[in-house]
Motif scaffolding. Sequence first.
Motif, PDB file in Angstrom:
ATOM      1  N   ASN A   1       0.815  -1.213   0.000  1.00  0.00           N
ATOM      2  CA  ASN A   1       0.000   0.000   0.000  1.00  0.00           C
ATOM      3  C   ASN A   1       0.849   1.264   0.000  1.00  0.00           C
ATOM      4  O   ASN A   1       0.335   2.366   0.175  1.00  0.00           O
ATOM      5  N   THR A   2       2.147   1.082  -0.199  1.00  0.00           N
ATOM      6  CA  THR A   2       3.081   2.219  -0.134  1.00  0.00           C
ATOM      7  C   THR A   2       3.567   2.589  -1.529  1.00  0.00           C
ATOM      8  O   THR A   2       3.830   1.724  -2.365  1.00  0.00           O
ATOM      9  N   VAL A   3       3.687   3.888  -1.766  1.00  0.00           N
ATOM     10  CA  VAL A   3       4.277   4.381  -3.009  1.00  0.00           C
ATOM     11  C   VAL A   3       5.721   4.795  -2.724  1.00  0.00           C
ATOM     12  O   VAL A   3       5.981   5.608  -1.825  1.00  0.00           O
ATOM     13  N   LEU A   4       6.644   4.213  -3.465  1.00  0.00           N
ATOM     14  CA  LEU A   4       8.071   4.534  -3.293  1.00  0.00           C
ATOM     15  C   LEU A   4       8.540   5.427  -4.426  1.00  0.00           C
ATOM     16  O   LEU A   4       8.310   5.131  -5.593  1.00  0.00           O
ATOM     17  N   GLU A   5       9.194   6.516  -4.060  1.00  0.00           N
ATOM     18  CA  GLU A   5       9.762   7.412  -5.065  1.00  0.00           C
ATOM     19  C   GLU A   5      11.276   7.276  -5.151  1.00  0.00           C
ATOM     20  O   GLU A   5      11.907   7.851  -6.034  1.00  0.00           O
ATOM     21  N   GLU A   6      11.849   6.525  -4.203  1.00  0.00           N
ATOM     22  CA  GLU A   6      13.292   6.295  -4.183  1.00  0.00           C
ATOM     23  C   GLU A   6      13.574   4.815  -4.422  1.00  0.00           C
ATOM     24  O   GLU A   6      12.791   3.947  -4.036  1.00  0.00           O
ATOM     25  N   PHE A   7      14.698   4.535  -5.047  1.00  0.00           N
ATOM     26  CA  PHE A   7      15.102   3.178  -5.387  1.00  0.00           C
ATOM     27  C   PHE A   7      15.443   2.408  -4.112  1.00  0.00           C
ATOM     28  O   PHE A   7      16.357   2.787  -3.381  1.00  0.00           O
TER      29      PHE A   7
END
Length: 425
Positions: free
Chosen positions: A348-354
């Motif tokens: 349910n999490t959006v990641l913007e970093e690798f």
Amino acid sequence: MPTVVIIGAQWGDEGKGKIVDFLTEKCDYVVRFQGGCNAGHTVVVDDEKYILHLIPSGILHKNKKCIIGNGVVLDPESLLKEIDTLIKKGVEIDNNLYIAKHCHLIMPYHIAIEEQSEKKKKIGTTKKGIGPCYTDKIARNGVRMIDLLYPEVLKNKIQANLEIINFLLKNLYNAETLDEQKIFSQYMDYAEKLKKYIDDVDIMINNAIDNGKNVLFEGAQGTLLDIDHGTYPYVTSSNTVAGGACTGAGVSPKKINKIIGIVKAYTTRVGEGPFPTEIKDELGEQIRQKGGEFGATTGRPRRCGWLDLVGLKHSARVNGFTGIAITKLDILDGIDKLKVCVGYKYGNTVLEEFPKELEILEKCTPIYEELPGWNESTKGIKDYDNLPDNAKKYLQFIEDSLKVKIQIISTGQKRDEIIIKEFPL
């Protein structure tokens, strides 16, 4: 005068060889600073294809000093074959090629142990002994280029290393052991053929920089294959990022002026490991065939996918790109809608970093932004203004997202199929 580092921004195979070849015209020295003969840099000159594995791409220009730095692990047999192939094609090698005295050598036992190790746990290596050679280097058991000139030193090192390697081959892998004398004789033969190239290249490079010469540092593989900053353990065994140019060539970070990231207009990966934007349908195969996405060293088919801006932002940060070069733009011609990954969804999490955790990256699904494609051909275009409007918008989207200027755009394999928006030297 500038010193420039060329870095692959993805999982390698971005087309660094062509960009290095193009920029070499304005440079005096070209330095390869890491990796081994698992690299394959393809350059096309006058319809003649050259595939280079160890020798810097600059060798295809006359009177350029080409250096193999101490960060490279060198297979003498592979190098000699490469030299022979280039000489037969009329390329001048003598007085243009130099090898660091403290460059480490790949030995037959490195190849043997990697072949056996890969059978037990496959991570997708090229089985050329790269990892085991770097292992010996870090363990302080390595054989260096300069050891070829001191037979007793070489013999003692081979003997000491084979005691361990042969024990492992016999007792752990149930494989054939290796003969110490045969290896020693083989490397003495290499010594005779290669001794004329051995030099204090770190001194040569620093003197060149201090005297105002243009020096180009050429990396192999790509940032996401870096031993520290890549998708560990599905990585190579060296530092492929810009900092590797300093340790792999013996120069201070203060002497590096510019760092150019090479970005393929889409994304590819060879071997095992997570690949969030991989295209697994017919379009992926279409891109592979059209782009000739097969390993220059191994011939292995490359996995193909959409452009991944999450990975590229990571690359831009750890390298500090001062500019980027986009390659293979023409391969996207004729695709109606292009997808660009702008984030990852993990649960349910959006990641913007690798993410650094492989377990997380393997479970990420890409969040795409869709951009209109173009039907017009971009192949061979040399003027930015002549690109289709949607191709320009695609490039602008990349530039805005990474906050790094696009300086070069490659529109084909040939040396002159290139657009210069802003000359980086």
